[in-house]
Enzyme design. Structure first.
Site: not given
Ligand code: 5GP
Length: 346
Positions: A181, A183, A186
Protein backbone atom coordinates in the site's frame (compact mmCIF):
# COMPACT_ATOMS: atom_id res chain seq x y z
CA UNK A 1 -12.33 -7.18 16.02
CA UNK A 2 -9.12 -6.03 17.66
CA UNK A 3 -7.18 -2.77 17.58
CA UNK A 4 -3.39 -2.58 17.83
CA UNK A 5 -2.69 0.75 19.43
CA UNK A 6 1.11 0.96 18.90
CA UNK A 7 1.89 3.86 16.60
CA UNK A 8 3.36 2.69 13.27
CA UNK A 9 5.65 5.05 11.40
CA UNK A 10 6.34 5.98 7.79
CA UNK A 11 9.43 7.69 6.30
CA UNK A 12 7.85 11.13 6.74
CA UNK A 13 7.50 10.61 10.50
CA UNK A 14 11.22 10.46 11.26
CA UNK A 15 14.61 11.98 10.57
CA UNK A 16 18.04 10.52 11.20
CA UNK A 17 19.95 12.08 14.08
CA UNK A 18 23.53 13.15 13.18
CA UNK A 19 26.35 11.55 15.16
CA UNK A 20 30.05 12.21 15.77
CA UNK A 21 32.04 10.87 12.88
CA UNK A 22 35.67 10.38 11.97
CA UNK A 23 34.94 10.39 8.25
CA UNK A 24 36.47 13.33 6.42
CA UNK A 25 34.59 12.99 3.16
CA UNK A 26 31.71 11.09 1.64
CA UNK A 27 34.21 9.64 -0.84
CA UNK A 28 35.42 7.44 2.05
CA UNK A 29 32.03 5.70 2.23
CA UNK A 30 31.51 2.33 0.53
CA UNK A 31 27.97 1.45 -0.56
CA UNK A 32 28.93 -2.06 -1.63
CA UNK A 33 27.39 -4.90 0.35
CA UNK A 34 28.22 -8.61 0.43
CA UNK A 35 25.45 -11.10 1.18
CA UNK A 36 25.20 -14.84 1.74
CA UNK A 37 21.69 -16.21 1.37
CA UNK A 38 19.54 -18.49 3.49
CA UNK A 39 18.85 -21.24 0.92
CA UNK A 40 20.84 -20.53 -2.23
CA UNK A 41 24.56 -21.14 -2.00
CA UNK A 42 25.18 -18.06 -4.19
CA UNK A 43 26.90 -15.02 -2.73
CA UNK A 44 26.12 -11.49 -3.85
CA UNK A 45 28.14 -8.34 -3.96
CA UNK A 46 26.88 -4.98 -5.15
CA UNK A 47 25.02 -1.80 -4.27
CA UNK A 48 21.68 -3.06 -2.88
CA UNK A 49 19.29 -0.74 -4.70
CA UNK A 50 16.79 -2.30 -7.10
CA UNK A 51 14.58 -1.13 -9.93
CA UNK A 52 11.01 -2.42 -9.42
CA UNK A 53 9.60 -5.13 -11.69
CA UNK A 54 7.07 -2.73 -13.24
CA UNK A 55 6.96 -2.52 -17.01
CA UNK A 56 7.69 1.21 -16.88
CA UNK A 57 10.73 0.68 -14.62
CA UNK A 58 12.21 -2.83 -14.69
CA UNK A 59 13.19 -2.77 -18.37
CA UNK A 60 16.16 -4.31 -20.17
CA UNK A 61 17.44 -0.77 -20.87
CA UNK A 62 17.32 0.05 -17.14
CA UNK A 63 19.16 -3.19 -16.31
CA UNK A 64 22.04 -2.35 -18.67
CA UNK A 65 22.70 0.96 -16.90
CA UNK A 66 22.10 -0.24 -13.33
CA UNK A 67 24.29 -3.34 -13.72
CA UNK A 68 27.22 -1.14 -14.80
CA UNK A 69 26.89 0.69 -11.47
CA UNK A 70 26.51 -2.70 -9.68
CA UNK A 71 22.86 -1.99 -8.80
CA UNK A 72 20.04 -4.46 -9.48
CA UNK A 73 16.97 -4.64 -11.73
CA UNK A 74 13.98 -6.90 -11.14
CA UNK A 75 12.99 -7.24 -14.79
CA UNK A 76 9.24 -7.11 -15.38
CA UNK A 77 7.46 -10.32 -16.31
CA UNK A 78 6.10 -9.29 -19.70
CA UNK A 79 9.14 -9.94 -21.90
CA UNK A 80 8.89 -13.01 -24.12
CA UNK A 81 11.42 -15.90 -24.04
CA UNK A 82 12.70 -14.68 -27.42
CA UNK A 83 13.28 -11.14 -26.08
CA UNK A 84 15.17 -12.61 -23.11
CA UNK A 85 17.37 -14.64 -25.45
CA UNK A 86 18.32 -11.59 -27.49
CA UNK A 87 18.89 -9.48 -24.38
CA UNK A 88 21.19 -11.98 -22.69
CA UNK A 89 23.31 -12.67 -25.76
CA UNK A 90 26.96 -11.74 -25.00
CA UNK A 91 26.31 -10.89 -21.32
CA UNK A 92 29.14 -11.76 -18.92
CA UNK A 93 28.44 -14.02 -15.92
CA UNK A 94 28.82 -11.00 -13.62
CA UNK A 95 25.78 -9.38 -15.28
CA UNK A 96 23.51 -12.15 -13.92
CA UNK A 97 24.19 -10.94 -10.37
CA UNK A 98 22.31 -7.77 -11.17
CA UNK A 99 19.03 -8.97 -12.64
CA UNK A 100 16.06 -11.07 -11.57
CA UNK A 101 13.41 -12.70 -13.69
CA UNK A 102 9.94 -11.93 -12.29
CA UNK A 103 6.87 -14.11 -12.14
CA UNK A 104 3.34 -14.23 -10.83
CA UNK A 105 1.89 -17.42 -9.36
CA UNK A 106 -0.16 -18.82 -12.25
CA UNK A 107 0.56 -22.08 -14.08
CA UNK A 108 1.35 -20.05 -17.21
CA UNK A 109 3.80 -17.95 -15.22
CA UNK A 110 5.65 -21.02 -13.99
CA UNK A 111 5.82 -22.52 -17.48
CA UNK A 112 7.14 -19.24 -18.86
CA UNK A 113 9.95 -18.80 -16.33
CA UNK A 114 10.84 -22.49 -16.60
CA UNK A 115 11.32 -22.03 -20.32
CA UNK A 116 13.33 -18.82 -19.96
CA UNK A 117 15.55 -20.35 -17.26
CA UNK A 118 16.10 -23.53 -19.30
CA UNK A 119 17.18 -21.39 -22.25
CA UNK A 120 19.28 -19.06 -20.04
CA UNK A 121 20.55 -21.24 -17.19
CA UNK A 122 22.85 -18.53 -15.84
CA UNK A 123 19.83 -16.58 -14.58
CA UNK A 124 20.34 -16.61 -10.84
CA UNK A 125 17.54 -14.57 -9.24
CA UNK A 126 13.79 -15.30 -9.38
CA UNK A 127 11.37 -12.69 -8.08
CA UNK A 128 7.93 -14.12 -7.21
CA UNK A 129 5.72 -11.10 -6.91
CA UNK A 130 2.09 -10.82 -5.88
CA UNK A 131 0.20 -7.90 -4.38
CA UNK A 132 -0.93 -10.01 -1.43
CA UNK A 133 1.74 -12.37 -0.12
CA UNK A 134 -0.54 -13.75 2.59
CA UNK A 135 -2.30 -16.33 0.43
CA UNK A 136 -1.77 -20.06 0.86
CA UNK A 137 -1.54 -20.43 -2.91
CA UNK A 138 1.43 -18.05 -2.97
CA UNK A 139 3.24 -20.08 -0.29
CA UNK A 140 2.60 -23.29 -2.28
CA UNK A 141 3.97 -21.66 -5.44
CA UNK A 142 7.06 -20.54 -3.53
CA UNK A 143 7.64 -24.09 -2.22
CA UNK A 144 7.24 -25.51 -5.72
CA UNK A 145 9.72 -22.97 -7.12
CA UNK A 146 12.25 -23.72 -4.38
CA UNK A 147 11.95 -27.45 -5.06
CA UNK A 148 12.50 -26.92 -8.77
CA UNK A 149 15.37 -24.45 -8.31
CA UNK A 150 17.33 -25.30 -5.15
CA UNK A 151 20.28 -23.11 -6.16
CA UNK A 152 18.54 -19.96 -7.37
CA UNK A 153 18.15 -16.92 -5.15
CA UNK A 154 14.40 -16.55 -4.61
CA UNK A 155 12.81 -13.22 -3.80
CA UNK A 156 9.19 -13.43 -2.61
CA UNK A 157 6.61 -10.86 -1.58
CA UNK A 158 4.88 -8.67 -0.71
CA UNK A 159 4.15 -8.88 2.99
CA UNK A 160 4.49 -6.44 5.90
CA UNK A 161 4.54 -8.46 9.11
CA UNK A 162 7.21 -10.52 10.85
CA UNK A 163 5.30 -13.79 11.11
CA UNK A 164 4.69 -13.88 7.36
CA UNK A 165 8.33 -13.02 6.63
CA UNK A 166 9.26 -16.08 8.71
CA UNK A 167 6.76 -18.26 6.89
CA UNK A 168 8.08 -17.24 3.48
CA UNK A 169 11.70 -17.78 4.52
CA UNK A 170 10.84 -21.23 5.86
CA UNK A 171 8.95 -22.00 2.64
CA UNK A 172 12.05 -21.32 0.55
CA UNK A 173 12.52 -17.57 0.06
CA UNK A 174 16.02 -16.11 0.43
CA UNK A 175 14.82 -12.52 0.35
CA UNK A 176 11.36 -11.24 1.31
CA UNK A 177 9.90 -8.18 -0.32
CA UNK A 178 8.21 -5.89 2.22
CA UNK A 179 5.58 -3.25 1.50
CA UNK A 180 1.82 -3.12 1.01
CA UNK A 181 0.00 0.00 0.00
CA UNK A 182 2.94 2.41 0.12
CA UNK A 183 3.80 2.60 -3.60
CA UNK A 184 3.62 5.92 -5.41
CA UNK A 185 1.03 4.66 -7.94
CA UNK A 186 -0.66 2.23 -5.60
CA UNK A 187 -4.26 2.74 -4.50
CA UNK A 188 -4.58 -0.31 -2.23
CA UNK A 189 -4.98 1.77 0.93
CA UNK A 190 -7.76 3.80 -0.69
CA UNK A 191 -9.55 0.86 -2.31
CA UNK A 192 -9.23 -1.66 0.50
CA UNK A 193 -8.20 0.12 3.70
CA UNK A 194 -5.28 -2.34 3.98
CA UNK A 195 -1.68 -1.22 4.51
CA UNK A 196 1.21 -0.76 6.94
CA UNK A 197 3.43 2.32 7.34
CA UNK A 198 6.68 1.42 5.61
CA UNK A 199 9.29 2.36 8.23
CA UNK A 200 7.64 0.19 10.91
CA UNK A 201 7.14 -2.62 8.39
CA UNK A 202 10.89 -2.57 7.63
CA UNK A 203 11.92 -2.52 11.30
CA UNK A 204 9.62 -5.43 12.22
CA UNK A 205 10.27 -7.52 9.09
CA UNK A 206 14.07 -7.01 9.14
CA UNK A 207 14.11 -8.21 12.73
CA UNK A 208 12.16 -11.36 11.81
CA UNK A 209 14.23 -12.06 8.68
CA UNK A 210 17.64 -11.48 10.23
CA UNK A 211 16.74 -13.76 13.13
CA UNK A 212 16.45 -16.63 10.62
CA UNK A 213 19.38 -15.62 8.40
CA UNK A 214 17.15 -14.18 5.67
CA UNK A 215 17.10 -10.77 3.99
CA UNK A 216 14.46 -8.19 3.12
CA UNK A 217 13.80 -5.65 0.41
CA UNK A 218 11.94 -2.48 1.33
CA UNK A 219 9.57 -2.03 -1.61
CA UNK A 220 7.60 1.15 -2.20
CA UNK A 221 7.19 4.58 -0.70
CA UNK A 222 10.65 6.10 -1.32
CA UNK A 223 10.22 9.54 -2.86
CA UNK A 224 13.64 11.02 -2.13
CA UNK A 225 17.25 9.85 -1.56
CA UNK A 226 16.59 10.63 2.13
CA UNK A 227 13.80 8.01 2.19
CA UNK A 228 16.21 5.46 0.69
CA UNK A 229 18.67 6.24 3.52
CA UNK A 230 15.88 5.87 6.11
CA UNK A 231 14.92 2.47 4.64
CA UNK A 232 18.51 1.24 5.00
CA UNK A 233 18.77 2.87 8.42
CA UNK A 234 15.67 0.96 9.54
CA UNK A 235 17.35 -2.34 8.66
CA UNK A 236 16.45 -3.10 5.07
CA UNK A 237 19.06 -5.09 3.14
CA UNK A 238 17.87 -3.90 -0.28
CA UNK A 239 15.67 -0.98 -1.32
CA UNK A 240 13.39 -1.25 -4.36
CA UNK A 241 12.35 1.85 -6.30
CA UNK A 242 9.51 2.42 -8.75
CA UNK A 243 8.53 6.08 -9.02
CA UNK A 244 12.02 7.44 -8.40
CA UNK A 245 13.30 5.55 -11.47
CA UNK A 246 10.23 6.19 -13.67
CA UNK A 247 10.17 8.90 -16.33
CA UNK A 248 13.70 8.32 -17.64
CA UNK A 249 15.03 7.48 -21.08
CA UNK A 250 15.49 3.86 -19.94
CA UNK A 251 11.98 3.57 -18.42
CA UNK A 252 9.31 1.96 -20.58
CA UNK A 253 6.83 3.96 -22.68
CA UNK A 254 6.95 6.88 -25.03
CA UNK A 255 7.88 10.49 -24.27
CA UNK A 256 4.72 12.63 -24.41
CA UNK A 257 4.97 16.35 -25.34
CA UNK A 258 2.43 18.73 -23.78
CA UNK A 259 2.66 22.49 -24.04
CA UNK A 260 6.40 22.32 -24.68
CA UNK A 261 7.03 20.03 -21.71
CA UNK A 262 8.01 16.39 -21.87
CA UNK A 263 6.39 13.62 -19.80
CA UNK A 264 6.41 9.86 -19.57
CA UNK A 265 3.55 7.61 -18.58
CA UNK A 266 3.98 5.68 -15.33
CA UNK A 267 1.38 3.26 -14.03
CA UNK A 268 0.82 0.67 -11.32
CA UNK A 269 0.93 -2.97 -12.33
CA UNK A 270 -2.65 -3.38 -11.06
CA UNK A 271 -3.86 -0.22 -12.78
CA UNK A 272 -6.46 -0.20 -15.53
CA UNK A 273 -3.70 0.78 -17.99
CA UNK A 274 -1.57 -2.27 -17.10
CA UNK A 275 -4.52 -4.65 -17.10
CA UNK A 276 -5.72 -3.41 -20.48
CA UNK A 277 -2.21 -3.77 -21.87
CA UNK A 278 -1.47 -7.24 -20.53
CA UNK A 279 -4.72 -9.08 -19.78
CA UNK A 280 -7.25 -7.33 -21.99
CA UNK A 281 -8.96 -5.24 -19.29
CA UNK A 282 -10.01 -5.18 -15.65
CA UNK A 283 -11.92 -8.35 -14.69
CA UNK A 284 -15.46 -7.67 -13.45
CA UNK A 285 -14.86 -9.12 -9.98
CA UNK A 286 -11.92 -6.85 -9.15
CA UNK A 287 -11.08 -3.18 -8.83
CA UNK A 288 -7.86 -1.74 -10.16
CA UNK A 289 -5.47 -1.03 -7.29
CA UNK A 290 -3.10 1.23 -9.14
CA UNK A 291 -3.18 4.54 -10.91
CA UNK A 292 -1.75 5.99 -14.10
CA UNK A 293 0.18 9.23 -13.99
CA UNK A 294 2.36 11.29 -16.29
CA UNK A 295 5.71 12.11 -14.72
CA UNK A 296 8.02 14.83 -16.05
CA UNK A 297 10.67 13.37 -18.35
CA UNK A 298 13.93 13.22 -16.38
CA UNK A 299 16.49 12.25 -19.05
CA UNK A 300 19.09 9.55 -18.45
CA UNK A 301 18.67 7.48 -15.30
CA UNK A 302 22.37 7.58 -14.46
CA UNK A 303 21.99 11.15 -13.17
CA UNK A 304 19.21 10.11 -10.78
CA UNK A 305 21.26 7.09 -9.65
CA UNK A 306 24.30 9.24 -8.90
CA UNK A 307 22.06 11.65 -6.97
CA UNK A 308 20.65 8.79 -4.84
CA UNK A 309 24.08 7.28 -4.20
CA UNK A 310 25.52 10.71 -3.35
CA UNK A 311 22.71 11.29 -0.84
CA UNK A 312 23.24 7.89 0.72
CA UNK A 313 27.00 8.44 1.07
CA UNK A 314 26.25 11.75 2.73
CA UNK A 315 23.84 10.11 5.22
CA UNK A 316 26.60 7.63 6.09
CA UNK A 317 29.01 10.52 6.68
CA UNK A 318 26.51 12.29 8.97
CA UNK A 319 26.25 9.25 11.23
CA UNK A 320 29.84 8.03 10.94
CA UNK A 321 29.21 4.87 8.91
CA UNK A 322 32.13 4.13 6.61
CA UNK A 323 30.16 1.32 4.97
CA UNK A 324 26.46 1.02 4.15
CA UNK A 325 26.50 -2.13 6.26
CA UNK A 326 27.08 -0.01 9.38
CA UNK A 327 24.25 2.42 8.70
CA UNK A 328 21.55 0.57 10.68
CA UNK A 329 23.77 0.21 13.73
CA UNK A 330 24.54 3.92 13.63
CA UNK A 331 20.98 5.07 13.01
CA UNK A 332 18.90 6.76 15.67
CA UNK A 333 15.59 8.01 14.32
CA UNK A 334 13.91 11.01 15.86
CA UNK A 335 10.17 11.41 15.48
CA UNK A 336 9.13 14.67 13.86
CA UNK A 337 5.92 16.39 12.91
CA UNK A 338 4.78 15.97 9.33
CA UNK A 339 5.22 19.67 8.55
CA UNK A 340 8.84 19.47 9.66
CA UNK A 341 9.53 16.74 7.17
CA UNK A 342 7.74 18.19 4.19
CA UNK A 343 9.87 18.07 1.10
CA UNK A 344 9.78 21.11 -1.10
CA UNK A 345 10.42 20.35 -4.73
CA UNK A 346 10.49 22.77 -7.57
P1 5GP B 1 7.28 3.29 -5.51
O1 5GP B 1 8.78 3.15 -5.47
O2 5GP B 1 6.79 3.80 -6.83
O3 5GP B 1 6.74 4.08 -4.36
O4 5GP B 1 6.69 1.82 -5.31
C1 5GP B 1 6.96 0.77 -6.20
C2 5GP B 1 6.19 -0.46 -5.77
O5 5GP B 1 4.78 -0.24 -5.80
C3 5GP B 1 6.38 -1.67 -6.65
O6 5GP B 1 7.60 -2.31 -6.51
C4 5GP B 1 5.19 -2.53 -6.25
O7 5GP B 1 5.44 -3.27 -5.07
C5 5GP B 1 4.13 -1.49 -5.93
N1 5GP B 1 3.14 -1.39 -7.02
C6 5GP B 1 3.39 -1.28 -8.35
N2 5GP B 1 2.24 -1.20 -9.05
C7 5GP B 1 1.25 -1.29 -8.16
C8 5GP B 1 -0.18 -1.28 -8.28
O8 5GP B 1 -0.77 -1.13 -9.34
N3 5GP B 1 -0.86 -1.43 -7.12
C9 5GP B 1 -0.25 -1.59 -5.91
N4 5GP B 1 -1.01 -1.77 -4.84
N5 5GP B 1 1.09 -1.56 -5.76
C10 5GP B 1 1.83 -1.41 -6.87
Amino acid sequence: MRIETDLKLGFKDVMIRPKRSTLKSRSEVSLKQDFKFLHSTSCWSGVPIMAANMDTVGTFEMARVLAKERLFTAIHKHYSPQEWKVFLKDKTTDFYDHIAISTGTGTDDFEKISRIITENPLLKFICIDVANGYSEHFVQFLKQTRKQYPDKVIIAGNVVTGEMVEELLLAGADIVKVGIGGGSVCTTRVKTGVGYPQLSAIIECADAAHGLGGHIISDGGCKTPGDVAKAFGAGSDFVMLGGMLAGHTESGGEVIEKKGQKFKQFYGMSSKTAMEKHVGGVAEYRASEGKTVQVPFKGEVINTILDILGGLRSTCTYVGASRLKELTKRTTFIRVSEQENQVFTK
